[in-house]
Design an enzyme around this catalytic site. Structure first.
Site, PDB file in Angstrom:
ATOM      1  N   HIS A 140      13.938  34.863  44.806  1.00  0.00           N
ATOM      2  CA  HIS A 140      14.801  33.956  44.039  1.00  0.00           C
ATOM      3  C   HIS A 140      14.516  34.156  42.553  1.00  0.00           C
ATOM      4  CE1 HIS A 140      15.312  29.878  42.066  1.00  0.00           C
ATOM      5  NE2 HIS A 140      16.520  30.102  42.545  1.00  0.00           N
ATOM      6  N   ASN A 141      15.583  34.242  41.746  1.00  0.00           N
ATOM      7  CA  ASN A 141      15.423  34.423  40.296  1.00  0.00           C
ATOM      8  C   ASN A 141      14.350  35.469  40.004  1.00  0.00           C
ATOM      9  OD1 ASN A 141      17.380  32.521  39.947  1.00  0.00           O
ATOM     10  ND2 ASN A 141      16.058  30.951  39.069  1.00  0.00           N
ATOM     11  N   GLU A 190      17.613  38.882  43.089  1.00  0.00           N
ATOM     12  CA  GLU A 190      18.618  38.052  42.434  1.00  0.00           C
ATOM     13  C   GLU A 190      18.720  38.418  40.955  1.00  0.00           C
ATOM     14  OE1 GLU A 190      20.126  33.432  42.287  1.00  0.00           O
ATOM     15  OE2 GLU A 190      17.999  33.821  42.648  1.00  0.00           O
ATOM     16  N   ASP A 240      20.796  37.053  37.538  1.00  0.00           N
ATOM     17  CA  ASP A 240      21.688  36.108  36.864  1.00  0.00           C
ATOM     18  C   ASP A 240      22.313  36.808  35.664  1.00  0.00           C
ATOM     19  OD1 ASP A 240      20.615  34.389  38.678  1.00  0.00           O
ATOM     20  OD2 ASP A 240      20.183  32.786  37.245  1.00  0.00           O
ATOM     21  N   HIS A 292      17.883  32.920  32.841  1.00  0.00           N
ATOM     22  CA  HIS A 292      18.205  31.675  33.527  1.00  0.00           C
ATOM     23  C   HIS A 292      19.066  30.835  32.594  1.00  0.00           C
ATOM     24  CE1 HIS A 292      16.569  28.244  36.289  1.00  0.00           C
ATOM     25  NE2 HIS A 292      17.811  28.584  36.554  1.00  0.00           N
ATOM     26  N   GLU A 343      24.409  36.572  40.383  1.00  0.00           N
ATOM     27  CA  GLU A 343      24.911  35.259  39.995  1.00  0.00           C
ATOM     28  C   GLU A 343      25.715  35.516  38.742  1.00  0.00           C
ATOM     29  OE1 GLU A 343      22.795  31.641  38.994  1.00  0.00           O
ATOM     30  OE2 GLU A 343      21.850  31.841  40.938  1.00  0.00           O
TER      31      GLU A 343
END
Length: 614
Positions: A162-163, A192, A194, A207, A241
């Protein structure tokens, strides 16, 4: 050979450490330093060969190993081949043990030539064998990819982060390429990213709506290209994302194609036009997970055409349940305090009134990027019924941990039916700003393929993650048990299995060697306890603890036996935790070791070799 190192008369601590390593004696520097100090009788910081031999005996010779040797030796001096076979079958539970295998062990580990020629084993050879990787609890066959890799992707647990770009907290910490490199080296197969609009038409990764630093998207992809297949040959999924404008989405598409080249999967495979391919079929391929416009057929028809400037727009109608939103929606709503504006207040009023809550959202997607999404289209999860009726084979869902936990308790069997057909990704709730993790076991129990954790945060969840994916050669893909793949199965992790055939796991914890000393100790001491934890379905969860061994992290001995009854061994994980007991401040964590059920025999006689070289 040893005397050559003492030509100058004496050697210091550093040379003592190197000489021990040269003799294949695994040793922890802190313990060697303490033992060196105890044996340096003149306190000069240097020792002669006699004192080195004393240090060697203290580190290399273990009383508990000698006791086992004497139990099977007929004269307490040597083991015959038949004695070694007896030890291997009765103590190590080796099923297919023959004199030929025993002879190979003697040939490999016996250092005394005369004893080796007589097909016998001395205590020295036996000690070397017991300290080797062959005697670890970890099943050697699990060091290679041994499972069938020809099932569809949805039949596997997939190591997921995650992230991935964050290496600290979620609000002000740095974004770093190391996050991707480290995850890939650990066998992670779903990363992941973003993506946000950056200056000079260069998309950035960070983020959103926080103070975390930014990375260039193309730099991230370059690092992924370099390290993607260092640890595993099997496919990597890039979960985007995407918050970028259509023009920068085109830049993303260009970067993916130009940097990844042939490794990027940009078209359906001929054998998998209407079903998910297998990890084997996707070896050395990188897949993009993102929103997608249109069908795979339409994507193939556009292949080779100029897509520059082509933008598709569609309207999403979604329930506004905050716990059921994708990562980007949760992050935006929480960080911008959208719940405080008039629209959300109106929706909250509807929620109180028991009315259905919906919102409309227009999404713009650059066709160039959309067409790179093949088997991993990101699709909003609405309900199990909606998925059953409308979801396509190449569509996957992301569900927040809180929503997923609620569904797993109230609709466990429906959840399992869903994960049998569709790849499901679970991610941490947005309030975990410290990058903490949830326990992934509860979501593996219902067949969720991608349980995404913050890899930068050590602790119980990442211990379970690491243990789970040590299996199957560290490939990042572990085949789910039959009952999580079979449509006829009625398995429910929250209920006792009807046709269960439980196994009994017996662990005899003999001793430890060179465990990490307490951080509060100036020497190599610790008040050591071992906690053995079993994770799996709720009915299997259990914990046992040894007695405390005071002031001895070098060679504590317990000789205690523990028994676990396991209803669903296929989902079981065992975690050994070594702690320093502290009655005032709470126990201090020293070390953790972990195994999945497929990595160990159903009955273990000794764990002593696990607790070495902390």
């Amino acid at each position: 050979m040893i005397r050559d190192d003492f030509r100058g008369g004496k050697i210091n601590l550093e040379k003592t450490q190197k000489l021990l390593e040269k003799l294949n004696i695994r040793c922890n520097y802190i313990h060697v330093k303490s033992i060196f100090k105890d044996n340096d009788r003149l306190k000069q910081g240097k020792i002669p060969i006699e004192e080195f031999r004393s240090i060697y005996r203290i580190i290399a010779h273990r009383e508990e190993v000698t006791e086992i040797f004497n139990t099977y030796s007929e004269n307490r001096k040597i083991l015959l081949e038949k004695n070694l076979v007896q030890f291997l079958t009765q103590e190590q539970y080796s099923v297919e043990m023959t004199k030929t295998i025993a002879s190979e062990i003697i040939e490999k580990y016996e250092p005394i030539e005369e004893v080796k020629q007589a097909h016998q084993m001395s205590l020295e050879g036996f000690t070397r064998y017991m300290d080797s990787s062959e005697c670890l609890l970890f099943d050697n066959k699990c060091e290679r990819t041994y499972q069938n890799m020809n099932h569809p992707l949805n039949d596997y647990f997939i190591s997921s982060s995650h992230n991935t770009y964050l290496i600290s907290d979620q609000l002000v910490g740095p974004s770093d390429i190391w996050g991707y490199v480290s995850a890939l080296v650990k066998g992670c197969r779903c990363l992941e990213i973003d993506c946000w609009d950056g200056s000079q038409n260069e998309p950035v990764v960070y983020h959103g709506y926080t103070l975390t630093s930014k990375l260039l998207f193309k730099t991230v992809i370059q690092a992924i290209r370099k390290y993607a297949f260092i640890t595993s040959d099997y496919p990597v999924v890039l979960s985007l994302e995407n918050h970028c404008s259509p023009s920068q989405q085109e830049v993303i598409a260009h970067n993916l194609q130009s940097i990844l080249g042939e490794t990027l999967l940009s078209d359906v495979l001929d054998e998998f036009l209407d079903k998910l391919p297998s990890p084997e079929a996707l070896k050395f391929k990188i897949l993009v997970r993102n929103k997608k416009i249109g069908t795979l057929r339409e994507t193939r028809e556009r292949k080779g055409t100029d897509k520059h400037g082509q933008i598709e727009e569609y309207e999403e109608v979604e329930e506004t349940d905050q716990e059921d939103e994708d990562d980007d929606e949760v992050k935006e709503s929480e960080t911008e305090d959208i719940l405080k504006d008039n629209q959300e207040k109106e929706m909250e009023s509807k929620r109180v009134a028991g009315l259905p809550l919906f919102k409309k959202k227009r999404v713009k997607v650059a066709v160039a990027l959309s067409d790179l999404v093949i088997y991993t289209k990101a699709e909003k999860f609405r309900s199990f019924q909606h998925s059953r009726l409308h979801q396509q084979f190449n569509e996957s869902n992301s569900i927040g941990e809180s929503k997923a936990r609620k569904l797993s308790k109230l609709q466990a069997q429906e959840f399992i039916l869903h994960t049998r057909k569709f790849i499901t990704r679970i991610y941490p709730k947005a309030t975990r700003t410290d990058s903490s993790n949830f326990n992934p076991q509860e979501f593996w129990n219902i067949g969720c393929q991608m349980v995404a954790l913050n890899f930068q945060t050590p602790g119980l969840p990442m211990d379970l993650q690491t243990g789970k994916f040590l299996d199957n050669g560290g490939s990042g893909y572990v085949l789910k048990p039959d009952f999580l793949r079979d449509n006829k199965s009625k398995f429910n992790p929250n209920k006792a299995p009807i046709d269960s055939n439980p196994i009994t796991l017996t662990i005899r914890l003999i001793s430890g060697i060179q465990l990490p000393p307490s951080h509060h100790s100036s020497s190599n001491k610790a008040d050591v306890i071992v906690i053995i934890e079993l994770f799996g379905v709720p009915n299997d969860q259990a914990k046992h603890q040894t007695r405390v061994i005071k002031k001895n992290a070098f060679s504590p001995r317990w000789n205690e036996t523990f028994t676990f009854i396991i209803q669903v061994p296929e989902l079981a994980l065992i975690r050994f935790v070594v702690e320093n007991q502290s009655l005032i401040a709470g126990n201090e964590f020293l070390e953790a070791i972990y195994f999945t059920s497929s990595m160990h025999e159903q009955r273990l006689s000794s764990c002593s070799s696990v607790f070495e070289n902390g």
